[in-house]
Design a protein around this motif. Structure first.
Motif, PDB file in Angstrom:
ATOM      1  N   TYR A 187       0.763  -1.399  -0.103  1.00  0.00           N
ATOM      2  CA  TYR A 187      -0.041   0.007  -0.237  1.00  0.00           C
ATOM      3  C   TYR A 187       0.761   0.975  -0.060  1.00  0.00           C
ATOM      4  CZ  TYR A 187      -2.396   4.087   1.955  1.00  0.00           C
ATOM      5  OH  TYR A 187      -2.967   5.012   2.220  1.00  0.00           O
ATOM      6  N   ALA A 188       1.738   1.474   0.914  1.00  0.00           N
ATOM      7  CA  ALA A 188       2.534   2.617   1.249  1.00  0.00           C
ATOM      8  C   ALA A 188       3.162   3.060  -0.151  1.00  0.00           C
ATOM      9  CB  ALA A 188       3.350   2.696   2.318  1.00  0.00           C
ATOM     10  N   THR A 189       3.816   2.078  -0.745  1.00  0.00           N
ATOM     11  CA  THR A 189       4.731   2.410  -1.957  1.00  0.00           C
ATOM     12  C   THR A 189       3.738   3.083  -3.118  1.00  0.00           C
ATOM     13  OG1 THR A 189       6.305   0.750  -1.306  1.00  0.00           O
ATOM     14  CG2 THR A 189       6.181   1.655  -3.778  1.00  0.00           C
ATOM     15  N   ALA A 190       2.918   2.380  -3.379  1.00  0.00           N
ATOM     16  CA  ALA A 190       1.889   2.905  -4.516  1.00  0.00           C
ATOM     17  C   ALA A 190       1.227   4.148  -4.022  1.00  0.00           C
ATOM     18  CB  ALA A 190       0.777   1.938  -4.704  1.00  0.00           C
ATOM     19  N   ALA A 191       0.829   4.410  -2.514  1.00  0.00           N
ATOM     20  CA  ALA A 191       0.248   5.551  -2.115  1.00  0.00           C
ATOM     21  C   ALA A 191       1.019   6.917  -2.258  1.00  0.00           C
ATOM     22  CB  ALA A 191      -0.265   5.414  -0.838  1.00  0.00           C
ATOM     23  N   ALA A 192       2.415   6.781  -1.878  1.00  0.00           N
ATOM     24  CA  ALA A 192       3.246   7.788  -1.769  1.00  0.00           C
ATOM     25  C   ALA A 192       3.642   8.076  -3.238  1.00  0.00           C
ATOM     26  CB  ALA A 192       4.463   7.355  -1.193  1.00  0.00           C
ATOM     27  N   MET A 193       3.725   7.056  -4.302  1.00  0.00           N
ATOM     28  CA  MET A 193       3.935   7.443  -5.689  1.00  0.00           C
ATOM     29  C   MET A 193       2.621   8.111  -6.569  1.00  0.00           C
ATOM     30  SD  MET A 193       6.079   4.176  -6.939  1.00  0.00           S
ATOM     31  CE  MET A 193       5.609   4.590  -8.746  1.00  0.00           C
ATOM     32  N   GLY A 194       1.346   7.931  -5.866  1.00  0.00           N
ATOM     33  CA  GLY A 194       0.193   8.391  -6.343  1.00  0.00           C
ATOM     34  C   GLY A 194      -0.366   7.435  -7.593  1.00  0.00           C
ATOM     35  N   ALA A 195       0.010   6.190  -7.398  1.00  0.00           N
ATOM     36  CA  ALA A 195      -0.296   5.397  -8.429  1.00  0.00           C
ATOM     37  C   ALA A 195      -1.725   5.091  -8.644  1.00  0.00           C
ATOM     38  CB  ALA A 195       0.607   4.118  -8.106  1.00  0.00           C
ATOM     39  N   GLY A 196      -2.667   5.441  -7.865  1.00  0.00           N
ATOM     40  CA  GLY A 196      -3.856   5.085  -7.822  1.00  0.00           C
ATOM     41  C   GLY A 196      -4.426   6.001  -9.256  1.00  0.00           C
ATOM     42  N   THR A 197      -4.054   6.850  -9.318  1.00  0.00           N
ATOM     43  CA  THR A 197      -4.657   7.990 -10.639  1.00  0.00           C
ATOM     44  C   THR A 197      -4.258   7.075 -11.889  1.00  0.00           C
ATOM     45  OG1 THR A 197      -2.498   8.936 -10.831  1.00  0.00           O
ATOM     46  CG2 THR A 197      -4.523  10.001  -9.374  1.00  0.00           C
ATOM     47  N   VAL A 198      -3.581   6.286 -12.012  1.00  0.00           N
ATOM     48  CA  VAL A 198      -2.974   5.274 -13.357  1.00  0.00           C
ATOM     49  C   VAL A 198      -3.281   4.097 -13.413  1.00  0.00           C
ATOM     50  CG1 VAL A 198      -1.364   4.781 -14.824  1.00  0.00           C
ATOM     51  CG2 VAL A 198      -1.150   6.861 -13.643  1.00  0.00           C
ATOM     52  N   VAL A 199      -3.255   3.251 -12.084  1.00  0.00           N
ATOM     53  CA  VAL A 199      -3.355   1.881 -12.012  1.00  0.00           C
ATOM     54  C   VAL A 199      -4.272   1.721 -10.646  1.00  0.00           C
ATOM     55  CG1 VAL A 199      -2.505  -0.472 -11.534  1.00  0.00           C
ATOM     56  CG2 VAL A 199      -1.242   1.322 -12.791  1.00  0.00           C
ATOM     57  N   PRO A 200      -5.629   1.367 -10.816  1.00  0.00           N
ATOM     58  CA  PRO A 200      -6.511   1.238  -9.708  1.00  0.00           C
ATOM     59  C   PRO A 200      -6.086  -0.041  -8.806  1.00  0.00           C
ATOM     60  CG  PRO A 200      -7.552   0.527 -11.741  1.00  0.00           C
ATOM     61  CD  PRO A 200      -6.043   1.130 -12.156  1.00  0.00           C
ATOM     62  N   LEU A 201      -5.741   0.346  -7.461  1.00  0.00           N
ATOM     63  CA  LEU A 201      -5.498  -0.605  -6.464  1.00  0.00           C
ATOM     64  C   LEU A 201      -6.454  -0.785  -5.661  1.00  0.00           C
ATOM     65  CD1 LEU A 201      -1.684  -0.086  -6.511  1.00  0.00           C
ATOM     66  CD2 LEU A 201      -2.764  -1.796  -7.797  1.00  0.00           C
ATOM     67  N   VAL A 202      -6.721  -1.863  -5.033  1.00  0.00           N
ATOM     68  CA  VAL A 202      -7.740  -2.010  -4.008  1.00  0.00           C
ATOM     69  C   VAL A 202      -7.240  -1.621  -2.750  1.00  0.00           C
ATOM     70  CG1 VAL A 202      -6.831  -4.476  -3.360  1.00  0.00           C
ATOM     71  CG2 VAL A 202      -9.489  -3.796  -2.872  1.00  0.00           C
TER      72      VAL A 202
END
Length: 273
Positions: A208-223
């Motif tokens: 979670y923390a890595t993707a959240a810090a990168m702002g990956a949710g705007t490109v790759v939807p993650l649960v």
């Protein structure tokens, strides 16, 4: 008598697990199956619809790619290390793998953003496209940073368990290197390989923390990001129980992963004794 009372020594640990995991699990189940104090299945249905289902599929897709790629790269690296004649190299790689396998979260995200981000050092020198890190494959590369070392740690003991006598016996009977790996090496290593794939999948799925810090949710939807937004967002109101239902979905998937991993791990241990 010893057999019937031996489990008492583990009673404090079991009580600790029941307190640490049992209470949160009970709260999660209570929230996932209730809405405004009334029993309902609406939260579970909503967790498997629309954007929630897309996020779950995105997490599964990223985790599957990371698991398969990390298993291949980690297995070849582990084989190179195990067969190396340099003890210092082997010890150094295994030590680094132990550190990097646990290196994640915000520090890992900052490392990659500073290296390959929009204004990263390497991306600026190489002239890489802006935002190349913030994509599906960018997230996969970041996850591989801790997945490949984890696979090395899984495969190195299994490769050490391949007895030299097996290869010598195969060669004495006229078997080539391909025949040895096809009929001896790979069948013995298959449980460890599959167990490593499952372990990498679970590790990437829960990140979670890595993707959240990168702002990956705007490109790759993650649960995992979906759950965090539902619990903390000021825009999504009244979605806390849906977030708990999504968490329950993740627990079910993680449970299935462990049901696959544990028997494979036991079989590997039996083969390599």
């Amino acid at each position: 008598m010893r057999r019937s009372t031996g489990w008492l020594g583990a009673l404090p640990l079991l009580a600790f697990y029941a307190f640490v995991f049992g209470i949160p699990l009970a709260a999660l189940l209570a929230g996932a199956f209730t809405s405004r104090g009334e029993p309902t299945l609406a939260n579970l249905r909503q967790s498997l619809e629309g954007g929630n289902l897309t996020a779950m599929a995105g997490s599964v897709q990223v985790s599957a790619v990371v698991a398969l790629t990390g298993a291949v790269l980690g297995s070849f690296l582990a084989y190179a290390v195990v067969t190396s004649r340099f003890t210092a190299l082997r010890n150094g790689v295994l030590t680094a793998s132990g550190v990097l396998a646990n290196f994640g979260g915000v520090p890992l995200a900052f490392f990659w953003v500073a290296t390959l981000g929009n204004s990263g050092v390497v991306s600026g020198l190489l002239g890489l496209p802006s935002g190349s890190l913030y994509s599906f494959w960018g997230l996969v590369i970041v996850y591989l940073y801790f997945s490949v070392p984890l696979m090395v740690l899984v495969m190195a003991p299994a490769l050490d368990g391949l007895r030299p006598q097996w290869r010598e016996a195969a060669a004495n009977n006229g078997a080539t290197a391909w025949h040895y790996w096809r009929h001896v090496g790979l069948p013995v290593l298959t449980p460890a390989l599959l167990g490593g794939v499952v372990l990498l999948f679970g590790s990437a799925f829960a990140a979670y923390a890595t993707a959240a810090a990168m702002g990956a949710g705007t490109v790759v939807p993650l649960v995992t990001l979906k759950i965090a937004n539902a619990l903390t967002s000021d825009v999504l109101i009244g979605q806390e129980n849906v977030a708990l239902a999504l968490s329950l979905d993740m627990i079910v998937i993680a449970g299935l992963v462990m049901l696959i991993y544990l028997p494979l791990q036991r079989r590997t241990t039996r083969w390599l004794q």
